[in-house]
Structures are given as structure tokens and as C-alpha cells.
Scaffold this active site. Structure first.
Site, short mmCIF file in Angstrom:
data_model
loop_
_atom_site.label_atom_id
_atom_site.label_comp_id
_atom_site.label_asym_id
_atom_site.label_seq_id
_atom_site.Cartn_x
_atom_site.Cartn_y
_atom_site.Cartn_z
N LYS A 29 1.10 -1.13 0.70
CA LYS A 29 -0.32 0.28 -0.29
C LYS A 29 0.63 1.72 0.38
O LYS A 29 1.61 1.66 0.78
CB LYS A 29 -0.82 0.13 1.07
CG LYS A 29 -2.52 0.59 1.01
CD LYS A 29 -2.83 0.48 2.14
CE LYS A 29 -4.07 0.77 2.47
NZ LYS A 29 -4.95 1.05 3.89
C1 E4P Z 1 -8.21 2.08 3.51
O1 E4P Z 1 -7.52 1.56 3.22
C2 E4P Z 1 -7.93 2.57 5.32
O2 E4P Z 1 -7.28 1.64 5.44
C3 E4P Z 1 -9.26 3.23 5.95
O3 E4P Z 1 -10.46 2.51 5.00
C4 E4P Z 1 -9.70 4.68 6.32
O4 E4P Z 1 -10.62 4.65 7.10
P1 E4P Z 1 -10.99 5.92 8.02
O5 E4P Z 1 -11.35 6.99 7.08
O6 E4P Z 1 -12.35 6.11 9.09
O7 E4P Z 1 -9.76 5.69 9.18
#
Ligand code: E4P
Length: 218
Positions: free
Chosen positions: A83
Site C-alpha cells: 500500500k
Molecule cells: C483503507 O484502506 C483505510 O485503511 C481505511 O478505510 C480508512 O478509513 P477511515 O477514514 O475510517 O480511517
């Protein structure tokens, strides 16, 4: 639509994975920090439990350091997806890693132009953040519609739309309607998705009536 669980908590992941409905996992530095454990140990345990793609985020911000971290993370398990943040260096690293055969997930996407560049950089997944856009008064789900429409215009784009930052059942259904390939959801939301007051009420009435028959199914 595939369902990924957005968590680094192995207990929560194992509990939901019993259903065989978990297609993959996404993690991020904030979710890892909550566990108070070594990142490699956390990811190893997750990859042993879930065979689908497991996104592991780099913490570096320069291309060379991202590539170094990607190599280390990739050694943890075959199903690790790297990522990367949607920055100039992140797109560069994505382009390099994709060409080397790594699976990549470009994260922190808040616009259609960002998504198109990530696709151009060969990202396996693009993660548009729905909830965080709603937080600033924009329409997060509309972004999924826009990206889907754009990607559909170009057969050569293979990048999957991974709707992230999903906060509610409404978000979950909206991104499905918009054609997201995957929604990644926090464990708590997974458990909210199947609940309905009328289901509980209806079940109680059925069980009460059944008890009055004094029968057993045997
Ligand atoms: C996705 O890859 C992220 O880890 C996640 O969905 C972020 O979510 P949040 O905005 O609730 O922290």
C-alpha cells in the site's frame, strides 16, 4: 462486490472470517499502531488466516525508502499487497513495483484525477476514501461513480476500485450501486450490516409461536 475487512486485529478478523465472506484485508499505520505489536508479526498472523490480498502500508515517503520497505513487507507472505500513498513519490514507487510484479494498493485517494494517475502507474487497487470526503462536506460515494465511469471508458485499465473509509450501511450500498469492485469495512460495520430490528422482532415471534406447538424438529 468483494468484502475486505479494514483491521489489524487478528481476533476480530478470525471471528468474521469464520463466515467465509472475507475476501481480503486492508491495514494502515493507524490500525497497526492500535495493536501495540510488531508490524511483521501482525501481518504474518493475518496472512496465515486470510488467503486473499492483505494490504500492508509503507511508512516511508521517498521512492527509494518505499521500495526498500516494500521488499521487506513482501517477504512476509505471498498475499501481501504493497500500500502506497497517493503522492508523486508514491506513484513513482507504484510504477516501479508494478513493473516488478508486485501487487499494489494506492491509498488516500480523494479525486478522480488521482485515481486515473494511479491506474496509469499500474496500481492493482485504488482506494478512494468515502467517509473522509463526507467529513469535509463532499459526496464520497459520487467519487466511486466518477472513477467507475472513467475506468469503464478504457479497456486497458485493470485497476480495481477498492472503496475505503466506509462508515455506514448506506455507504456500503452506495458504493456497490456505483460499481466498486471491493468495499473495505471496519469489523464493527460488518456486524451492523446484517442487523435489522424487524429481523429480531420477527424471529422472536416465530420462536414464541413455535414453542406453543410443543414440537421438536428431529
Ligand atoms: C483503507 O484502506 C483505510 O485503511 C481505511 O478505510 C480508512 O478509513 P477511515 O477514514 O475510517 O480511517
Amino acid at each position: 462486490m468483494k468484502i475486505y475487512i479494514d483491521s489489524s486485529d487478528i481476533k476480530e478478523i478470525k471471528n468474521i472470517n469464520k463466515t467465509n465472506m472475507v475476501d481480503g484485508i486492508t491495514t494502515n499505520p493507524s490500525l497497526i499502531a492500535k495493536q501495540n505489536k510488531n508490524i511483521k508479526l501482525i501481518l504474518k498472523e493475518i496472512c496465515q488466516e486470510v488467503k486473499g490480498p492483505v494490504s500492508a502500508e509503507v511508512a516511508a515517503i521517498s521512492i527509494d525508502d518505499m521500495i526498500k520497505e516494500a521488499r521487506i513487507l513482501k517477504r512476509i507472505a505471498k498475499n501481501i499487497v504493497i500500500k502506497l500513498p497517493l503522492t508523486f513519490d508514491g506513484l513513482n514507487a507504484c510504477s516501479i513495483l508494478s513493473r516488478k510484479g508486485y501487487q499494489t494498493n494506492v491509498t488516500l485517494c480523494f479525486s478522480a484525477s488521482q485515481a486515473l494517475l494511479a491506474a496509469k502507474a499500474g496500481a492493482t487497487f485504488i482506494s478512494p476514501f468515502i467517509g473522509r470526503l463526507d467529513d469535509i462536506g463532499e459526496n464520497g460515494s459520487q467519487l466511486i461513480f466518477d472513477i467507475k465511469k472513467m475506468f469503464d471508458n478504457y479497456k486497458e485499465i485493470k485497476t480495481k476500485i477498492l472503496a475505503a473509509s466506509i462508515r455506514s450501511a448506506e455507504h456500503f450500498c452506495e458504493v456497490a450501486k456505483a460499481g466498486a469492485d471491493i468495499a473495505t469495512i471496519p469489523p464493527k460495520l460488518f456486524h451492523n450490516l446484517y442487523k435489522h430490528d424487524l429481523t429480531d422482532k420477527g424471529l422472536k415471534a416465530f420462536l414464541d409461536d413455535w414453542q406453543n406447538t410443543n414440537q421438536k424438529i428431529e
